[in-house]
Structures are given as C-alpha cells and as structure tokens.
Design an enzyme around this catalytic site. Sequence first.
Site, PDB file in Angstrom:
ATOM      1  N   LEU A 165       0.853  -1.186   0.000  1.00 48.76           N
ATOM      2  CA  LEU A 165       0.000   0.000   0.000  1.00 48.76           C
ATOM      3  C   LEU A 165       0.888   1.236   0.000  1.00 48.76           C
ATOM      4  O   LEU A 165       1.869   1.306   0.741  1.00 48.76           O
ATOM      5  CB  LEU A 165      -0.905   0.029   1.235  1.00 48.76           C
ATOM      6  CG  LEU A 165      -2.261  -0.679   1.159  1.00 48.76           C
ATOM      7  CD1 LEU A 165      -2.981  -0.550   2.503  1.00 48.76           C
ATOM      8  CD2 LEU A 165      -3.123  -0.117   0.046  1.00 48.76           C
ATOM      9  N   ASP A 166       0.538   2.225  -0.807  1.00 51.46           N
ATOM     10  CA  ASP A 166       1.282   3.481  -0.825  1.00 51.46           C
ATOM     11  C   ASP A 166       1.183   4.179   0.532  1.00 51.46           C
ATOM     12  O   ASP A 166       0.202   4.002   1.262  1.00 51.46           O
ATOM     13  CB  ASP A 166       0.731   4.417  -1.899  1.00 51.46           C
ATOM     14  CG  ASP A 166       0.927   3.881  -3.303  1.00 51.46           C
ATOM     15  OD1 ASP A 166       1.908   3.145  -3.517  1.00 51.46           O
ATOM     16  OD2 ASP A 166       0.093   4.197  -4.176  1.00 51.46           O
ATOM     17  N   PRO A 167       2.170   4.998   0.891  1.00 49.18           N
ATOM     18  CA  PRO A 167       2.111   5.733   2.171  1.00 49.18           C
ATOM     19  C   PRO A 167       0.843   6.569   2.330  1.00 49.18           C
ATOM     20  O   PRO A 167       0.327   6.704   3.448  1.00 49.18           O
ATOM     21  CB  PRO A 167       3.363   6.614   2.124  1.00 49.18           C
ATOM     22  CG  PRO A 167       4.330   5.837   1.285  1.00 49.18           C
ATOM     23  CD  PRO A 167       3.482   5.183   0.225  1.00 49.18           C
TER      24      PRO A 167
ATOM     25  N   ARG B  77      -3.822   4.463  -8.822  1.00 56.29           N
ATOM     26  CA  ARG B  77      -3.348   5.775  -9.287  1.00 56.29           C
ATOM     27  C   ARG B  77      -3.357   5.851 -10.817  1.00 56.29           C
ATOM     28  O   ARG B  77      -3.666   6.893 -11.397  1.00 56.29           O
ATOM     29  CB  ARG B  77      -1.947   6.052  -8.742  1.00 56.29           C
ATOM     30  CG  ARG B  77      -1.916   6.382  -7.253  1.00 56.29           C
ATOM     31  CD  ARG B  77      -0.504   6.649  -6.778  1.00 56.29           C
ATOM     32  NE  ARG B  77       0.315   5.446  -6.773  1.00 56.29           N
ATOM     33  CZ  ARG B  77       1.601   5.394  -7.107  1.00 56.29           C
ATOM     34  NH1 ARG B  77       2.216   6.498  -7.515  1.00 56.29           N
ATOM     35  NH2 ARG B  77       2.275   4.269  -7.043  1.00 56.29           N
TER      36      ARG B  77
END
EC number: 5.4.99.25
Length: 306
Positions: free
Chosen positions: A42-44, A178
């Site tokens: 998971l992205d920050p 994204r």
Amino acid sequence: MQSARVKYGWLNVDKPLHMSSGSVVGRVKKIFNCKVGHAGTLDPLATGVLPVAVGEATKTIPYAVDGLKSYAVTVQWGSQRSTDDAEGEIIKTSSLRPSADSIREALGQFVGNIRQVPPAFSAVRVRGVRAYRLARRGEAVSLPPKEVCIVSIDLLSADEESNTADFLIVCKKGVYIRSFARDLGASLGCFGYVSFLRRKSVGPFSEENSVTLDRLEALADADVLNEALLPISYVMGDALLRLHVDAEVAEIVKKGQSVSLQRTSLNGLYAAENYDMCYLSRVGGVPVAVCKVVNGTARPVRVFDV
C-alpha cells in the site's frame, strides 16, 4: 513484550496514513521478534487492509496476494500530478468539470482485462532499479503497459462543487489505482489524481476485522497477541485441497518426502483429482505443508517448522 505462545499466523493490519508498508512490517517485527512479511504493498498515502504474515506464515504469502482486492477511492479532477496522487507536483491542469453521466459512460473501458501503464513513481524495476528512485532523481521513466484485470467500478458520488468523484473498485492483483485515476481523467479530458485511497479488502481479509498497530502493541503488553493472529490456513482459499494427516504422515512430509494421498483423511486420492495443490494439517489445525499433487501423491513444496 512478545507472547511466548505465539509463533506464527496472519495479521489483518489497518495501515495508517503516511506510513509505508515496509514501516508497518518493521513495527510488527519488533512486536513479534521473528520473520515478518506483507502481502500487497500500500502506498504511504493509502490506508486500510494490509495482510501481514508472521513467522512460518511468510511461506504462504503467494496465496494471500491472489485474492480479489477492493478499494474506496476519491479522484480529484482538474490536474495531473507527477505521482498520480496528492503528493506529487502538478504537471497539467484543466478547467473542464466532468458530469456524473460522462464519468459513468467512460468507466466501461476500464472494466475487465485491460492494459495499464504503472505510475512513474512505483516499485516496478527499470534496468534493476525501482522506477520511483529514477523518478526522484529527475530521470525520465518509461514503463511498458501491463495486463491487469478490474472486476468492477462503481461510481458512488460525483461532487461538482469540490470537483471530485468517489468510487468503489474491485480488482485482481497488479492493478494501480493511481493509474486508473490518471487514465480516467485523461479520457474525460480533465485530468485527475487520487486524493483519497483506502483498501477495504484483500481476499479473505476485510477492514471490518482489521487491527491497528496501537492495538497490536496493547495486546503485546498484555501478553495476548494470539488474539489478533489468524491461522496459516486463512489465506488458502478454494484453490488448494485441504486434508488432515496423522502424526506419522506429518513426520514423513516434514522430511521432504512425498506421501500417497490414500494415506490422508477425507478420501484424499479421490478428492485430489480436481486439484493441483493441497494443504496438509494435523487434526486441530497444526499446519504441516503445502504440497503439489502429482499422480496421486502429495509432494511437499512448503514445509512448516511448527
């Protein structure tokens, strides 16, 4: 403090905002003091479900990443950013404002098996280097498209005042949300990026039964970490035949030797006709091994040291 009774299993961690998946693993490793890994980065700037394997459960990570994933996402229209989320620099702008009807009409091209270019700021390797490292150095990053699958996209709301839209997306592994926001914005002619992202589920893991890192640390202090651990078999799903074995068979398999499925319970030889892999455990749920089914035998490929 680590519970002496706890050695292995799965955690359904609710990843907090602004923390990398690697940092979550580091926190969990400190709590359990053993090998730890995660399934599905998971992205920050994303929150939500991050399956974390503890101890011998790390041997089953490949089975955890194959399940469907669901995301709640907000797309901000009007600009494109270098990272395709709110963290990046604005590189394009538009004064166009998409209507709910135009958004719905555009969604069809993103459902099913599609080709998707990963974000420049991603973990994809380019000549052995992570793409995001090259992008941070200002180097141009050109990534080839990948075949991915988005199962469904529901438009939950479209707010023309805030110029945003909320979606619920169900997809298979490898999809970049994204990239979806970037490509949808481009198709609408208004540009777009992810301003909010929360993963709601990964396979059998859902946000309803997730646990925070603070809760894990509280359980560690109370010496009851086992309350948060899920069994190794939790991630096996329907792709693997599950069979129970006795102590004698378990010892044979743990030595790396194949066994006839006739020696397993539940008529294993007959049941295995429709399976390529099987999961063996002792009565009571103690894991033994993941095995490949070959000509009526179970050939161990992952043996659990428990």
